[in-house]
Enzyme design. Structure first.
Site, PDB file in Angstrom:
ATOM      1  N   ASP A  38      51.493  41.694   5.059  1.00 40.44           N
ATOM      2  CA  ASP A  38      50.898  40.352   5.050  1.00 40.44           C
ATOM      3  C   ASP A  38      50.590  39.908   3.623  1.00 40.44           C
ATOM      4  OD1 ASP A  38      51.044  40.235   7.777  1.00 40.44           O
ATOM      5  OD2 ASP A  38      48.930  40.710   8.119  1.00 40.44           O
TER       6      ASP A  38
ATOM      7  N   GLU B  33      59.249  36.887   8.188  1.00 36.88           N
ATOM      8  CA  GLU B  33      59.278  36.978   6.731  1.00 36.88           C
ATOM      9  C   GLU B  33      60.258  35.973   6.148  1.00 36.88           C
ATOM     10  OE1 GLU B  33      62.502  39.933   7.996  1.00 36.88           O
ATOM     11  OE2 GLU B  33      60.645  39.124   8.804  1.00 36.88           O
TER      12      GLU B  33
END
Length: 388
Positions: free
Chosen positions: A276, A302
């Protein structure tokens, strides 16, 4: 009971209604609401005191009552200033209230004149409303939508003008009205109008708060909760509009699709928390490259997209390479600090062709991104297959 008494009591009840509305908004934490809340408490008290003025001692009926109402108006202005990120100007407003009370005392004890007391109140209240209008206009760069701001500015301007007219009339007709509770047509008109000044201004303030809350909710819905980038839904809505505009105006438009290389390995090795942080870091670095008119969004786990209005494929390839370099050049620093593992990104570049859809534009950018992965990652590739 006189008509004036009834008007004042109704005005006080409107202040109570505004208080209930403001109380429901207090937890939003928006600046200015507490000051507006205090303003309506004071206004309600002052209007009740005005209504029972004949039964009260002179000092309470004149100086105290007018002082409380002046303080209510000052708190209203302080609220608008806080709402627009300015100081409350508390010392100046307090001095203004004291000066208004002193003027009322002067024309009560030294020169007993209801007309001059009324003019003193009108001048102070008019100055406060003018201050509110000026404050809102100075904050017009922060207006989210025009109607609430223009409504409040308009009401403040009309009230300022009304106080000016009232001052002129009372100055030239000093003997016609001798008491606030006198049931003459002129007095009833001005009392009716003046009684609802603070509720009307509060209504405008509530509209501004509501507009702010809607904007915040819209922003929260359109922003990715983790990275702060625009969401996939917001990106698609914005991109469709930009494509239509590019077609209509004959302008160029390009798209970048990018993702983090070996992101699954980063998550498996360092944990999802670190993964993250990598995404957050990527968005921060990308922000140093894109322009204010560009649209940077998270469209997958992503995977990110950057819409570049009025940008050719060649210029987009340059932006893509700068973005890739902004990430790759900091590998050593991240490795030393151990805050984040080294990571790279791959980027695919495409440009709008004729009347194609957003889906077609993204499909070609995705193919270019796949080519960048196949060529070894950590690179930007245009849709033509050439490395940027």
């Amino acid at each position: 009971m006189s008509s004036t008494f009834n008007i004042l009591i109704v005005g006080a009840l409107f202040c109570v209604l505004m208080l209930l509305v403001l109380t429901s908004l207090l937890r939003s934490g928006i600046p200015g609401i507490r000051e507006w809340w205090v303003a309506n408490v004071l206004a309600c008290l002052a209007l009740v005191l005005y209504a029972f003025g004949r039964e009260l001692p002179p000092f309470i009926g004149y100086e105290l009552t007018n002082g409380v109402y002046a303080a209510a108006a000052a708190a209203m202005l302080a609220g608008f200033r806080r709402f627009y990120g300015r100081s409350r100007m508390t010392p100046w407003l307090a001095a203004g209230v004291l000066l208004a009370v002193a003027a009322i005392a002067l024309f009560h004890y030294r020169f007993d004149s209801y007309a001059m007391r009324t003019i003193a109140v009108a001048v102070f209240q008019g100055a406060i409303c003018l201050g509110i209008a000026v404050t809102i206009m100075r904050g017009r760069s922060d207006w989210r939508s025009h109607y609430p701001s223009l409504f409040t500015v308009g009401m403040a301007a009309v009230i300022t003008l009304g106080h000016g007219i009232r001052s002129v009339i009372y100055l030239t007709h000093t003997g016609e009205v001798t008491s606030l509770l006198q049931p003459s047509p002129l007095n009833l008109f001005f009392v009716s109008a003046g009684t609802f000044v603070l509720p009307v201004l509060t209504f405008g303030a509530v509209m501004l708060v509501h507009d702010t809350m809607l904007a915040a909710a819209e922003l929260a819905a359109n922003r990715d909760f983790l990275t702060g980038a625009w969401t996939r839904r917001a990106f698609f809505e914005h991109s469709e509009r930009e494509i239509l505009r590019a077609r209509r105006m004959g302008r160029q438009l390009s798209l970048l699709l990018l993702d983090v290389d070996h992101f699954k390995k980063i998550n498996d090795t360092h944990g999802h928390g670190v993964g993250d942080q990598v995404l957050i870091d990527l968005v921060k670095r990308a922000a140093t490259v894109v322009r204010g008119v560009d649209y940077f969004a998270r469209v997958g786990g992503e995977e990110f997209a950057v819409l570049l209005p009025e940008t050719s494929r060649e210029a987009a390839a340059v932006v893509a390479e700068r973005m890739r370099a902004a990430v790759a050049q900091s590998d050593a620093a991240r490795g030393k600090s151990k805050a984040l593992p080294p990571y790279t990104i791959s980027i695919g570049v495409s440009s709008l062709r004729g009347f194609e859809s957003l889906h077609d534009l993204m499909r070609r950018a995705d193919a270019a991104l796949y080519a960048a992965k196949a060529m070894g990652r950590n690179r930007a590739v245009s849709e033509a297959g050439a490395e940027a």
